[in-house]
Design an enzyme around this catalytic site. Structure first.
Site, PDB file in Angstrom:
ATOM      1  N   ASN A  22     -26.772   6.351  33.501  1.00 11.11           N
ATOM      2  CA  ASN A  22     -26.172   7.125  32.411  1.00 11.11           C
ATOM      3  C   ASN A  22     -27.282   7.599  31.463  1.00 11.11           C
ATOM      4  OD1 ASN A  22     -24.806   8.080  30.176  1.00 11.11           O
ATOM      5  ND2 ASN A  22     -23.424   6.330  30.001  1.00 11.11           N
ATOM      6  N   HIS A  50     -19.152  13.720  32.860  1.00 13.69           N
ATOM      7  CA  HIS A  50     -20.218  12.870  32.326  1.00 13.69           C
ATOM      8  C   HIS A  50     -20.523  11.768  33.336  1.00 13.69           C
ATOM      9  CE1 HIS A  50     -22.695  10.427  29.887  1.00 13.69           C
ATOM     10  NE2 HIS A  50     -21.791   9.493  29.684  1.00 13.69           N
ATOM     11  N   CYS A  54     -22.690  10.763  24.009  1.00  9.79           N
ATOM     12  CA  CYS A  54     -22.745  11.230  25.407  1.00  9.79           C
ATOM     13  C   CYS A  54     -22.092  12.598  25.600  1.00  9.79           C
ATOM     14  CB  CYS A  54     -22.080  10.223  26.329  1.00  9.79           C
ATOM     15  SG  CYS A  54     -22.862   8.616  26.314  1.00  9.79           S
TER      16      CYS A  54
HETATM   17  N1  ACO Z   1     -24.873  -8.388  36.238  1.00  9.22           N
HETATM   18  C1  ACO Z   1     -24.099  -9.417  36.601  1.00  9.22           C
HETATM   19  N2  ACO Z   1     -23.009  -9.786  35.900  1.00  9.22           N
HETATM   20  C2  ACO Z   1     -22.709  -9.087  34.807  1.00  9.22           C
HETATM   21  C3  ACO Z   1     -23.494  -8.002  34.367  1.00  9.22           C
HETATM   22  C4  ACO Z   1     -24.619  -7.666  35.135  1.00  9.22           C
HETATM   23  N3  ACO Z   1     -25.428  -6.634  34.813  1.00  9.22           N
HETATM   24  N4  ACO Z   1     -22.933  -7.508  33.247  1.00  9.22           N
HETATM   25  C5  ACO Z   1     -21.852  -8.237  32.979  1.00  9.22           C
HETATM   26  N5  ACO Z   1     -21.714  -9.201  33.918  1.00  9.22           N
HETATM   27  C6  ACO Z   1     -20.672 -10.229  34.016  1.00  9.22           C
HETATM   28  C7  ACO Z   1     -20.031 -10.522  32.683  1.00  9.22           C
HETATM   29  O1  ACO Z   1     -20.780 -11.494  31.970  1.00  9.22           O
HETATM   30  C8  ACO Z   1     -18.688 -11.055  33.113  1.00  9.22           C
HETATM   31  O2  ACO Z   1     -18.829 -12.395  33.489  1.00  9.22           O
HETATM   32  P1  ACO Z   1     -17.689 -13.484  33.136  1.00  9.22           P
HETATM   33  O3  ACO Z   1     -16.449 -13.010  33.868  1.00  9.22           O
HETATM   34  O4  ACO Z   1     -18.264 -14.745  33.666  1.00  9.22           O
HETATM   35  O5  ACO Z   1     -17.547 -13.429  31.652  1.00  9.22           O
HETATM   36  C9  ACO Z   1     -18.367 -10.264  34.384  1.00  9.22           C
HETATM   37  O6  ACO Z   1     -19.622  -9.727  34.844  1.00  9.22           O
HETATM   38  C10 ACO Z   1     -17.399  -9.113  34.138  1.00  9.22           C
HETATM   39  O7  ACO Z   1     -17.845  -8.370  33.011  1.00  9.22           O
HETATM   40  P2  ACO Z   1     -17.089  -7.080  32.528  1.00  9.22           P
HETATM   41  O8  ACO Z   1     -17.833  -6.479  31.396  1.00  9.22           O
HETATM   42  O9  ACO Z   1     -15.661  -7.436  32.319  1.00  9.22           O
HETATM   43  O10 ACO Z   1     -17.259  -6.182  33.841  1.00  9.22           O
HETATM   44  P3  ACO Z   1     -16.551  -4.823  34.208  1.00  9.22           P
HETATM   45  O11 ACO Z   1     -15.985  -4.927  35.560  1.00  9.22           O
HETATM   46  O12 ACO Z   1     -15.700  -4.320  33.103  1.00  9.22           O
HETATM   47  O13 ACO Z   1     -17.807  -3.825  34.333  1.00  9.22           O
HETATM   48  C11 ACO Z   1     -19.025  -2.185  33.053  1.00  9.22           C
HETATM   49  C12 ACO Z   1     -18.672  -3.666  33.253  1.00  9.22           C
HETATM   50  C13 ACO Z   1     -19.775  -1.703  34.303  1.00  9.22           C
HETATM   51  C14 ACO Z   1     -19.909  -2.044  31.835  1.00  9.22           C
HETATM   52  C15 ACO Z   1     -17.731  -1.378  32.887  1.00  9.22           C
HETATM   53  O14 ACO Z   1     -16.894  -1.954  31.916  1.00  9.22           O
HETATM   54  C16 ACO Z   1     -18.019   0.044  32.493  1.00  9.22           C
HETATM   55  O15 ACO Z   1     -18.629   0.794  33.224  1.00  9.22           O
HETATM   56  N6  ACO Z   1     -17.543   0.481  31.347  1.00  9.22           N
HETATM   57  C17 ACO Z   1     -17.788   1.811  30.858  1.00  9.22           C
HETATM   58  C18 ACO Z   1     -18.806   1.722  29.828  1.00  9.22           C
HETATM   59  C19 ACO Z   1     -19.781   2.844  29.862  1.00  9.22           C
HETATM   60  O16 ACO Z   1     -19.941   3.566  30.802  1.00  9.22           O
HETATM   61  N7  ACO Z   1     -20.509   2.933  28.777  1.00  9.22           N
HETATM   62  C20 ACO Z   1     -21.573   3.839  28.686  1.00  9.22           C
HETATM   63  C21 ACO Z   1     -21.602   4.508  27.401  1.00  9.22           C
HETATM   64  S1  ACO Z   1     -20.178   5.426  27.149  1.00  9.22           S
HETATM   65  C22 ACO Z   1     -20.220   6.686  28.086  1.00  9.22           C
HETATM   66  O17 ACO Z   1     -21.261   7.103  28.485  1.00  9.22           O
HETATM   67  C23 ACO Z   1     -18.951   7.216  28.386  1.00  9.22           C
END
Ligand code: ACO
Length: 330
Positions: free
Chosen positions: A285, A256, A116
């Site tokens: 993204n 980003h 990224c």
């Molecule tokens: N819809 C509904 N529920 C979902 C989804 C979805 N799409 N995805 C995950 N969940 C659920 C999970 O199963 C989990 O359920 P559980 O508690 O019963 O186990 C719950 O939601 C929480 O999941 P987390 O992964 O802990 O959710 P979080 O609040 O951390 O958000 C996210 C997830 C949005 C991916 C966040 O961690 C994030 O944005 N991280 C950054 C990652 C990123 O941007 N990566 C891109 C590539 S890197 C870059 O570009 C920098």
């Protein structure tokens, strides 16, 4: 040896495919909801490339717009760098395919891999090559067909990404200070937190590898989130300090576009919420294309004007990160 020359961005362009995939559309693909996606990421929709479109096709469209915006002849381009993690093929480089599509016969071309962070890494590379006299007019592209490398059965990742491309033309000279300076960093010890592990020499293309879905992007979202906020914040501060610029002097910060919560957290730490640019709601993204598309939109919608100081910052797989500062000269 030639002394270092000033380098300016003389044109920008971007392209996203026609097809729009909304959060409501995703509700029909995986168990998710518009409310969950929007509240966790700030994303409303993303664009998805047609089956016949490859990364170089998206990149070439963005490139043509940037070249037209720069008002130059394509023959003047002597360097093309494409930042991508979703290349058309392992080789030849996507940059060579773009060269052929736009007819830039006088360019030498290569791809750059920094996930990224790729567009800023490519911009910094091109800037330094021009400053040293190794190139005159560079076309820098961030282009991704992320939809190919996403597991559409994994709701934790498939909601986050979109396809698109952005481009910038850099050239020696120009008014103002141009592309001034960058601070870049990497930490390979954290590679496993965000990667596409299959298909390369580590985990070659086998039926077993495909059964394990290792050809798709994998990430530990929460860890990525924390590192993204910390690294982008720190590297912006380092870049400003190194160049004796205060955050108050900066007209626009473009980070980003991975998640609005990451962007808001950085804005809060830097106390620049009123000048933080985001379009993650429209495109999700798009990896290395995200910064390039945001820069083009910020210029075209009048957020960035001649004489403005702008700070760009990125974070991605590797981990890789960086920030640069520039004075807009057009
Ligand atoms: N819809 C509904 N529920 C979902 C989804 C979805 N799409 N995805 C995950 N969940 C659920 C999970 O199963 C989990 O359920 P559980 O508690 O019963 O186990 C719950 O939601 C929480 O999941 P987390 O992964 O802990 O959710 P979080 O609040 O951390 O958000 C996210 C997830 C949005 C991916 C966040 O961690 C994030 O944005 N991280 C950054 C990652 C990123 O941007 N990566 C891109 C590539 S890197 C870059 O570009 C920098």
């Amino acid at each position: 040896m030639q002394s270092k020359r000033r380098v300016s961005i003389i044109g920008t362009g971007s392209y996203v495919p026609e097809k729009v995939l909304t959060n409501q559309d995703l509700e029909a693909i995986v168990e998710t909801s518009d409310e969950w996606i929007y509240s966790r990421t700030g994303m409303r929709e993303r664009h998805i490339a047609a089956p016949e479109q490859a990364t170089s096709d998206l990149g070439a469209e963005a490139a043509k717009k940037a070249i037209s915006d720069a008002g130059i002849d394509v023959a003047e381009i002597d360097l093309i760098i494409v930042a991508t993690l979703s290349p058309d093929m392992f080789f030849p480089s996507t940059a060579c395919f773009v060269q052929d599509k736009i007819g830039a016969k006088n360019a030498y071309c290569f791809d750059l891999g920094a996930a990224c962070s790729g567009f800023l890494y490519a911009m910094d590379t091109a800037k330094n090559m021009i400053a040293s006299g190794a190139a005159e007019t560079a076309l820098v592209i961030g282009s991704e067909k992320m939809s190919t490398f996403i597991d559409w059965e994994d709701r934790a990742t498939c909601i986050l990404f979109g396809d698109g491309a952005g481009a910038a033309v850099l050239r020696a000279g120009g008014e103002g200070r141009g592309v001034m300076d960058a601070v870049m960093g990497s930490d390979g010890s954290l590679a496993d937190l965000l990667s596409t592990p299959g298909g390369g020499s580590r985990n070659p293309m086998t039926h077993e590898m495909l059964d394990q879905k290792m050809q798709y992007l994998q990430m530990q979202g929460r860890e990525v989130f924390k590192h993204a906020v910390t690294r982008m914040t720190e590297t912006v501060i380092s870049t400003l300090e190194k160049n004796n610029i205060s955050a108050d002097e900066v007209k626009c910060f473009i980070p980003h576009q991975a998640n609005i919560r990451i962007i808001d957290a950085i804005a809060k730490k830097l106390k620049v919420a009123d000048r933080m640019y985001s379009n993650v709601d429209k495109y999700a993204n798009t990896s290395s294309a995200a910064l390039a598309i945001a820069l083009d939109e910020a210029v075209k919608d009048g957020t960035i004007r001649k004489g403005d100081l702008v700070v760009l910052t990125v974070f991605g797989g590797g981990f890789t990160w960086g920030a640069n500062v520039l004075e807009w000269g057009k």
